[in-house]
Design a protein around this motif. Structure first.
Motif, mmCIF file in Angstrom:
data_model
loop_
_atom_site.group_PDB
_atom_site.id
_atom_site.type_symbol
_atom_site.label_atom_id
_atom_site.label_comp_id
_atom_site.label_asym_id
_atom_site.label_seq_id
_atom_site.Cartn_x
_atom_site.Cartn_y
_atom_site.Cartn_z
ATOM 1 N N HIS A 82 -53.159 -19.139 32.545
ATOM 2 C CA HIS A 82 -51.856 -19.070 32.406
ATOM 3 C C HIS A 82 -51.070 -20.362 32.852
ATOM 4 O O HIS A 82 -50.329 -21.025 32.190
ATOM 5 N N TRP A 83 -51.152 -20.496 34.211
ATOM 6 C CA TRP A 83 -50.351 -21.621 34.767
ATOM 7 C C TRP A 83 -50.860 -23.055 34.209
ATOM 8 O O TRP A 83 -49.940 -23.747 33.858
ATOM 9 N N MET A 84 -51.960 -23.149 33.996
ATOM 10 C CA MET A 84 -52.355 -24.405 33.421
ATOM 11 C C MET A 84 -52.156 -24.779 31.942
ATOM 12 O O MET A 84 -52.002 -25.818 31.573
ATOM 13 N N LEU A 85 -52.249 -23.692 31.271
ATOM 14 C CA LEU A 85 -52.092 -23.818 29.814
ATOM 15 C C LEU A 85 -50.624 -23.608 29.359
ATOM 16 O O LEU A 85 -50.458 -23.970 28.044
ATOM 17 N N THR A 86 -49.758 -22.960 30.177
ATOM 18 C CA THR A 86 -48.269 -22.909 29.460
ATOM 19 C C THR A 86 -47.874 -24.043 28.962
ATOM 20 O O THR A 86 -47.266 -23.989 27.652
ATOM 21 N N SER A 87 -47.944 -25.219 29.371
ATOM 22 C CA SER A 87 -47.422 -26.432 28.804
ATOM 23 C C SER A 87 -47.963 -27.145 27.407
ATOM 24 O O SER A 87 -47.788 -27.735 26.944
ATOM 25 N N VAL A 88 -49.592 -26.613 27.296
ATOM 26 C CA VAL A 88 -50.327 -27.123 26.505
ATOM 27 C C VAL A 88 -50.422 -26.016 25.283
ATOM 28 O O VAL A 88 -50.494 -26.557 24.136
ATOM 29 N N TYR A 89 -50.520 -24.939 25.578
ATOM 30 C CA TYR A 89 -50.814 -23.564 24.363
ATOM 31 C C TYR A 89 -50.051 -22.333 24.811
ATOM 32 O O TYR A 89 -50.596 -21.544 25.487
ATOM 33 N N GLU A 90 -48.688 -22.599 24.695
ATOM 34 C CA GLU A 90 -47.849 -21.482 25.143
ATOM 35 C C GLU A 90 -48.127 -20.140 24.625
ATOM 36 O O GLU A 90 -48.312 -19.374 25.307
ATOM 37 N N GLU A 91 -48.636 -19.843 23.288
ATOM 38 C CA GLU A 91 -49.046 -18.658 22.885
ATOM 39 C C GLU A 91 -50.175 -18.136 23.724
ATOM 40 O O GLU A 91 -50.024 -16.809 24.291
ATOM 41 N N LEU A 92 -51.214 -18.798 23.948
ATOM 42 C CA LEU A 92 -52.261 -18.199 24.610
ATOM 43 C C LEU A 92 -52.000 -18.076 25.882
ATOM 44 O O LEU A 92 -52.284 -16.859 26.591
ATOM 45 N N ALA A 93 -51.279 -19.001 26.711
ATOM 46 C CA ALA A 93 -50.640 -18.677 27.987
ATOM 47 C C ALA A 93 -49.875 -17.222 28.254
ATOM 48 O O ALA A 93 -50.156 -16.692 28.999
ATOM 49 N N TYR A 94 -49.218 -16.993 27.193
ATOM 50 C CA TYR A 94 -48.516 -15.913 27.129
ATOM 51 C C TYR A 94 -49.324 -14.731 26.974
ATOM 52 O O TYR A 94 -49.195 -13.589 27.671
ATOM 53 N N THR A 95 -50.074 -14.864 26.188
ATOM 54 C CA THR A 95 -51.154 -13.868 25.999
ATOM 55 C C THR A 95 -51.866 -13.344 27.183
ATOM 56 O O THR A 95 -52.282 -12.220 27.529
ATOM 57 N N LEU A 96 -52.285 -14.383 27.821
ATOM 58 C CA LEU A 96 -53.289 -14.472 29.082
ATOM 59 C C LEU A 96 -52.448 -13.601 30.122
ATOM 60 O O LEU A 96 -52.790 -12.706 30.788
ATOM 61 N N ILE A 97 -51.272 -13.978 30.314
ATOM 62 C CA ILE A 97 -50.230 -13.312 31.379
ATOM 63 C C ILE A 97 -50.033 -11.681 31.016
ATOM 64 O O ILE A 97 -50.029 -10.960 31.820
ATOM 65 N N ARG A 98 -50.052 -11.595 29.764
ATOM 66 C CA ARG A 98 -49.866 -10.077 29.253
ATOM 67 C C ARG A 98 -51.242 -9.379 29.457
ATOM 68 O O ARG A 98 -51.534 -8.314 29.766
ATOM 69 N N MET A 99 -52.508 -10.044 29.275
ATOM 70 C CA MET A 99 -53.741 -9.319 29.600
ATOM 71 C C MET A 99 -53.968 -9.137 31.072
ATOM 72 O O MET A 99 -54.622 -8.211 31.754
ATOM 73 N N VAL A 100 -53.210 -10.094 31.920
ATOM 74 C CA VAL A 100 -53.255 -9.722 33.547
ATOM 75 C C VAL A 100 -52.698 -8.485 33.724
ATOM 76 O O VAL A 100 -53.279 -7.733 34.466
ATOM 77 N N HIS A 101 -51.637 -8.166 33.076
ATOM 78 C CA HIS A 101 -51.038 -6.764 33.489
ATOM 79 C C HIS A 101 -51.809 -5.494 33.060
ATOM 80 O O HIS A 101 -52.115 -4.650 33.836
ATOM 81 N N VAL A 102 -52.711 -5.761 31.985
ATOM 82 C CA VAL A 102 -53.860 -4.863 31.638
ATOM 83 C C VAL A 102 -54.534 -4.823 32.738
ATOM 84 O O VAL A 102 -55.260 -3.542 33.218
ATOM 85 N N GLU A 103 -55.302 -5.957 33.153
ATOM 86 C CA GLU A 103 -56.278 -6.050 34.090
ATOM 87 C C GLU A 103 -55.871 -5.446 35.490
ATOM 88 O O GLU A 103 -56.772 -4.680 35.979
#
Length: 181
Positions: A60-81
């Motif tokens: 999430h940290w590394m991709l936020t500026s590159v692929y914001e939508e994926l980065a946001y999905t990853l941080i949401r997945m962190v909450h599930v994990e």
């Protein structure tokens, strides 16, 4: 230098990252310390929840500026994990184990470390790795569900596997989009 802000706002409507069904309540009637010990791998092993949480945070940290939508999905997945980690730790306790951040090996217990995290930085590498990782995790949950003696525990493990399957499909969608762009 990019600006830091929290929480990250959704770039657009997002697909779910967990099933809508609630997680089953678990009330273990008989301890199973061997199973509890085996589940420590799902908690703190290479494909365990601790690794997944840090991996997805890093990505999430590394991709936020590159692929914001994926980065946001990853941080949401962190909450599930994190929910998975909490449920798994509680299950290990109910089975008579100790949910230390360690996993069993032939030579004893080894602690979780950041060296277990995959630090890939390209979007393609991240997605390909995460898809394999989710597949390994869901297979591990299904395996444990088949060997645990308690039906409630088995039901919970299968429910966790369903979330991992959803994560895998979501990541595959991102990879497919990447390949078609």
């Amino acid at each position: 230098m990019s600006e830091l802000c929290f929480p990250v706002a959704a770039p657009k409507p997002q697909p779910p990252v967990a099933l809508p069904d609630p997680y089953p309540r678990v009330r273990i009637t008989q301890a199973d310390p061997a199973c509890a010990c085996s589940l420590l791998t799902a908690l703190a092993g290479r494909d365990g929840e601790m690794t997944t949480i840090y991996e997805y945070l890093y990505q999430h940290w590394m991709l936020t500026s590159v692929y914001e939508e994926l980065a946001y999905t990853l941080i949401r997945m962190v909450h599930v994990e994190i929910v998975h980690l909490q449920l798994l730790g509680g299950l290990i306790v109910q089975l008579g184990g100790n949910p230390r951040c360690m996993y069993p090996t032939r030579k004893g217990f080894r602690p979780w470390t950041g060296s277990m995290v995959d630090y890939a930085r390209s979007v393609r590498e991240v997605l390909e790795f995460d898809i394999r990782h989710e597949q390994a995790t869901l297979e591990a949950y299904e395996h444990h569900a088949n060997i645990v003696q308690d039906n409630c525990a088995s039901t919970l493990l299968l429910r966790l596997a369903q979330d991992e399957r959803l994560h895998k499909r979501l990541l595959e969608t991102y990879l497919s989009r990447l390949e078609h762009d």
